[in-house]
Scaffold this motif. Structure first.
Motif, PDB file in Angstrom:
ATOM      1  N   LEU A  14       0.830  -1.209   0.000  1.00 11.84           N
ATOM      2  CA  LEU A  14       0.000   0.000   0.000  1.00 11.84           C
ATOM      3  C   LEU A  14       0.861   1.255   0.000  1.00 11.84           C
ATOM      4  CD1 LEU A  14      -2.991  -1.036   2.273  1.00 11.84           C
ATOM      5  CD2 LEU A  14      -2.878  -0.921  -0.222  1.00 11.84           C
ATOM      6  N   HIS A  15       2.112   1.131   0.390  1.00  7.85           N
ATOM      7  CA  HIS A  15       3.067   2.232   0.279  1.00  7.85           C
ATOM      8  C   HIS A  15       4.231   1.779  -0.591  1.00  7.85           C
ATOM      9  CE1 HIS A  15       1.034   3.659   3.972  1.00  7.85           C
ATOM     10  NE2 HIS A  15       1.271   4.846   3.437  1.00  7.85           N
ATOM     11  N   GLY A  68       1.562   6.589  -1.053  1.00  4.66           N
ATOM     12  CA  GLY A  68       0.560   5.534  -1.209  1.00  4.66           C
ATOM     13  C   GLY A  68       0.564   5.004  -2.640  1.00  4.66           C
ATOM     14  N   ILE A  69       0.188   3.756  -2.776  1.00  2.00           N
ATOM     15  CA  ILE A  69       0.220   3.115  -4.096  1.00  2.00           C
ATOM     16  C   ILE A  69      -0.665   3.865  -5.098  1.00  2.00           C
ATOM     17  CG2 ILE A  69      -1.641   1.461  -3.504  1.00  2.00           C
ATOM     18  CD1 ILE A  69       1.355   0.681  -5.755  1.00  2.00           C
ATOM     19  N   PHE A  70      -1.779   4.454  -4.638  1.00  2.00           N
ATOM     20  CA  PHE A  70      -2.685   5.143  -5.565  1.00  2.00           C
ATOM     21  C   PHE A  70      -2.173   6.530  -5.946  1.00  2.00           C
ATOM     22  CE2 PHE A  70      -5.637   2.293  -3.118  1.00  2.00           C
ATOM     23  CZ  PHE A  70      -5.786   1.358  -4.132  1.00  2.00           C
ATOM     24  N   ALA A  71      -1.150   7.013  -5.242  1.00  2.00           N
ATOM     25  CA  ALA A  71      -0.488   8.270  -5.613  1.00  2.00           C
ATOM     26  C   ALA A  71       0.743   7.986  -6.460  1.00  2.00           C
ATOM     27  CB  ALA A  71      -0.107   9.043  -4.356  1.00  2.00           C
ATOM     28  N   ARG A  88       0.178  -3.068  -7.586  1.00  2.00           N
ATOM     29  CA  ARG A  88      -1.060  -2.467  -7.104  1.00  2.00           C
ATOM     30  C   ARG A  88      -2.141  -3.536  -6.973  1.00  2.00           C
ATOM     31  NH1 ARG A  88      -0.231   2.164  -9.407  1.00  2.00           N
ATOM     32  NH2 ARG A  88      -2.340   2.925  -8.961  1.00  2.00           N
ATOM     33  N   LEU A 128       3.017  17.927   2.649  1.00  2.00           N
ATOM     34  CA  LEU A 128       2.760  16.717   1.862  1.00  2.00           C
ATOM     35  C   LEU A 128       1.933  15.713   2.629  1.00  2.00           C
ATOM     36  CD1 LEU A 128       5.819  15.449  -0.182  1.00  2.00           C
ATOM     37  CD2 LEU A 128       3.539  16.011  -0.961  1.00  2.00           C
ATOM     38  N   THR A 139      -4.163  15.112   4.467  1.00  2.00           N
ATOM     39  CA  THR A 139      -5.000  14.073   3.860  1.00  2.00           C
ATOM     40  C   THR A 139      -6.335  14.616   3.390  1.00  2.00           C
ATOM     41  OG1 THR A 139      -5.864  13.439   6.009  1.00  2.00           O
ATOM     42  CG2 THR A 139      -3.971  12.199   5.171  1.00  2.00           C
ATOM     43  N   LEU A 154     -13.486   3.785  -1.156  1.00  2.00           N
ATOM     44  CA  LEU A 154     -12.465   2.751  -1.315  1.00  2.00           C
ATOM     45  C   LEU A 154     -12.667   1.714  -0.209  1.00  2.00           C
ATOM     46  CD1 LEU A 154      -9.811   2.141  -2.958  1.00  2.00           C
ATOM     47  CD2 LEU A 154      -8.581   3.259  -1.080  1.00  2.00           C
ATOM     48  N   TYR A 178      -7.716  -0.779   1.809  1.00  2.00           N
ATOM     49  CA  TYR A 178      -6.772  -0.121   0.898  1.00  2.00           C
ATOM     50  C   TYR A 178      -6.521   1.349   1.241  1.00  2.00           C
ATOM     51  CZ  TYR A 178      -7.838  -4.240  -1.937  1.00  2.00           C
ATOM     52  OH  TYR A 178      -8.009  -5.519  -2.371  1.00  2.00           O
ATOM     53  N   ALA A 219      -4.755   3.083   3.274  1.00  2.00           N
ATOM     54  CA  ALA A 219      -3.380   3.598   3.407  1.00  2.00           C
ATOM     55  C   ALA A 219      -2.765   3.909   2.045  1.00  2.00           C
ATOM     56  CB  ALA A 219      -2.508   2.605   4.165  1.00  2.00           C
ATOM     57  N   GLY A 220      -3.258   3.276   0.993  1.00  2.00           N
ATOM     58  CA  GLY A 220      -2.738   3.520  -0.347  1.00  2.00           C
ATOM     59  C   GLY A 220      -3.073   4.894  -0.899  1.00  2.00           C
ATOM     60  N   LEU A 221      -3.911   5.666  -0.178  1.00  2.00           N
ATOM     61  CA  LEU A 221      -4.286   7.013  -0.631  1.00  2.00           C
ATOM     62  C   LEU A 221      -3.283   8.085  -0.204  1.00  2.00           C
ATOM     63  CD1 LEU A 221      -8.127   6.899   0.137  1.00  2.00           C
ATOM     64  CD2 LEU A 221      -6.990   6.630  -2.083  1.00  2.00           C
ATOM     65  N   ASP A 222      -2.308   7.724   0.636  1.00  2.00           N
ATOM     66  CA  ASP A 222      -1.354   8.733   1.125  1.00  2.00           C
ATOM     67  C   ASP A 222      -0.700   9.483  -0.033  1.00  2.00           C
ATOM     68  OD1 ASP A 222      -1.927   7.974   3.669  1.00  2.00           O
ATOM     69  OD2 ASP A 222       0.014   7.033   4.083  1.00  2.00           O
ATOM     70  N   GLN A 223      -0.675  10.790   0.061  1.00  2.00           N
ATOM     71  CA  GLN A 223      -0.065  11.714  -0.924  1.00  2.00           C
ATOM     72  C   GLN A 223      -0.907  11.900  -2.187  1.00  2.00           C
ATOM     73  OE1 GLN A 223       2.436  13.151   0.279  1.00  2.00           O
ATOM     74  NE2 GLN A 223       3.536  11.722   1.583  1.00  2.00           N
ATOM     75  N   LEU A 224      -1.993  11.169  -2.307  1.00  2.00           N
ATOM     76  CA  LEU A 224      -2.797  11.308  -3.526  1.00  2.00           C
ATOM     77  C   LEU A 224      -3.336  12.727  -3.673  1.00  2.00           C
ATOM     78  CD1 LEU A 224      -4.058   9.945  -5.982  1.00  2.00           C
ATOM     79  CD2 LEU A 224      -6.006   9.294  -4.556  1.00  2.00           C
ATOM     80  N   LEU A 225      -3.621  13.355  -2.525  1.00  2.00           N
ATOM     81  CA  LEU A 225      -4.241  14.677  -2.570  1.00  2.00           C
ATOM     82  C   LEU A 225      -3.304  15.759  -3.119  1.00  2.00           C
ATOM     83  CD1 LEU A 225      -7.149  15.449  -1.699  1.00  2.00           C
ATOM     84  CD2 LEU A 225      -6.111  16.554   0.271  1.00  2.00           C
ATOM     85  N   ILE A 245     -10.222  14.169   0.414  1.00  2.00           N
ATOM     86  CA  ILE A 245     -10.199  12.782   0.884  1.00  2.00           C
ATOM     87  C   ILE A 245     -10.558  12.798   2.364  1.00  2.00           C
ATOM     88  CG2 ILE A 245      -8.760  10.741   1.295  1.00  2.00           C
ATOM     89  CD1 ILE A 245      -7.080  11.528  -1.140  1.00  2.00           C
ATOM     90  N   LEU A 273      -7.045   3.479  -9.098  1.00  2.00           N
ATOM     91  CA  LEU A 273      -6.852   4.930  -9.138  1.00  2.00           C
ATOM     92  C   LEU A 273      -5.379   5.154  -9.459  1.00  2.00           C
ATOM     93  CD1 LEU A 273      -8.586   5.897  -5.764  1.00  2.00           C
ATOM     94  CD2 LEU A 273      -9.543   6.219  -8.063  1.00  2.00           C
ATOM     95  N   LYS A 274      -5.118   6.056 -10.403  1.00  2.00           N
ATOM     96  CA  LYS A 274      -3.734   6.445 -10.684  1.00  2.00           C
ATOM     97  C   LYS A 274      -3.710   7.966 -10.798  1.00  2.00           C
ATOM     98  CE  LYS A 274      -2.851   2.499 -13.855  1.00  2.00           C
ATOM     99  NZ  LYS A 274      -2.205   1.422 -13.117  1.00  2.00           N
TER     100      LYS A 274
END
Lengths: 206, 206
Positions: free
Chosen positions: A69-70, A82-85, A91, A196, A199, B37, B41, B43-49, B105, B126-127
């Protein structure tokens, strides 16, 4: 919910599984890149050649590791996102997406510009990149924007020719194993600002 | 090759299955749009914002019809194009892709701008939309570029406010069932030039 898909063709590249590979579609990559669409879908290519760019969807069949996930980005291994970022291949659903230039179509073979996949990667879908929909002129580079030496890192990521402070010029491509962690000309790890870590920037929308 | 994926969340929109829906992510769409989500999953959103735009990958679970290798585009029903030269949902692998703005988020909920999916659509991935990679400034609009009245059709496609020759102004959104085939203000069918029928523009690349 489980979802069943099928490969509809194969992507060909000079990159062999297990060897180094670019992390993004390389500009002016040496070698041949093409897609063989399964012949039963060939009629679906009609009019595709009117587009300059294509989205290529593929199945990341070479990813054997468990998902994380990271991840530590290839170009900034000192940080964690995070994987989605990220566009990391490890993934939850191993769907890859790359934008390539369309060079020509011969029957069920589609000639394309460089793509960052191993030879033999299963094709899932092709969609046109449509300027009116997909070109977002106010897009940003996310956490990348906050890295020191961002322009240099972007040049590496895209395999663009660029200069270093120690004054040599090179191009990174698939012949050059690019382990950023051992890359001596990169400045010491940038400390990411606390900003950074936010959230949420907005809790509701109008 | 059969490929097994899984949904990792759910997309929420005001559009109910079986009712009219925009054909592209609508600009300033009324209503609420968000993604839930699956909590494992989050935690995988970290930094996405840190990103302004997102690619949302989804499974087109409402498509019951058989796929067609040729389709009549919603905005130009008088012509026929291959499925891979279109974004039609009736494709061999029913993977949808939309670009949305990231609004906020909250835990495992992601607030987004309008998206062209039915409420309850399964999320696949999500990418981040990364300016340096995904913004192709020389992209074109493919066969759309050769249509008469292209700008007008694009405005419809994107749900943008625009004027017609008969001088009223309107916005097309999900409350407006938009059957182009019965759309009286559209000029008579443009005859596509023969040049649209070419199937190869280049047989090799340097």
């Amino acid at each position: 919910m489980k979802i069943q898909l099928q490969s509809i063709g194969t992507i060909h590249s000079p990159y062999l599984p297990g060897l180094p590979i670019p992390h993004q579609p390389p500009e002016n990559a040496p070698g041949e890149f093409w897609i063989t669409l399964d012949p039963e879908y060939q009629a679906g290519l009609d009019q595709l050649l009117t587009y300059r760019y294509l989205y290529v969807f593929f199945y990341l069949d070479q990813i054997k590791e468990n998902i994380n996930l990271h991840i530590h980005p290839s170009w900034a291994p000192e940080i964690e996102v995070g994987i989605f970022a990220s566009r990391s291949p490890k993934r939850p659903n191993p769907i890859g997406l790359s934008i390539v230039e369309l060079k020509g179509i011969e029957g069920n073979e589609i000639l394309i510009s460089g793509i960052d996949v191993y030879n033999g990667t299963p094709l899932l879908d092709l969609k046109p990149y449509i300027r009116a929909i997909d070109l977002k002129s106010d897009a940003n580079d996310g956490w990348f924007d906050q890295l020191q030496d961002k322009d240099h890192l972007v040049a590496h990521m895209l395999g663009l020719q660029h200069e270093h402070e120690h004054e040599h010029t090179h191009v990174h491509n698939q012949e050059h194993s690019h382990k950023q962690a051992h890359h001596t000309h990169v400045p010491s790890s940038p400390k990411l600002s606390r900003s950074l870590r936010v959230t949420s920037k907005k809790t509701s929308q109008k």
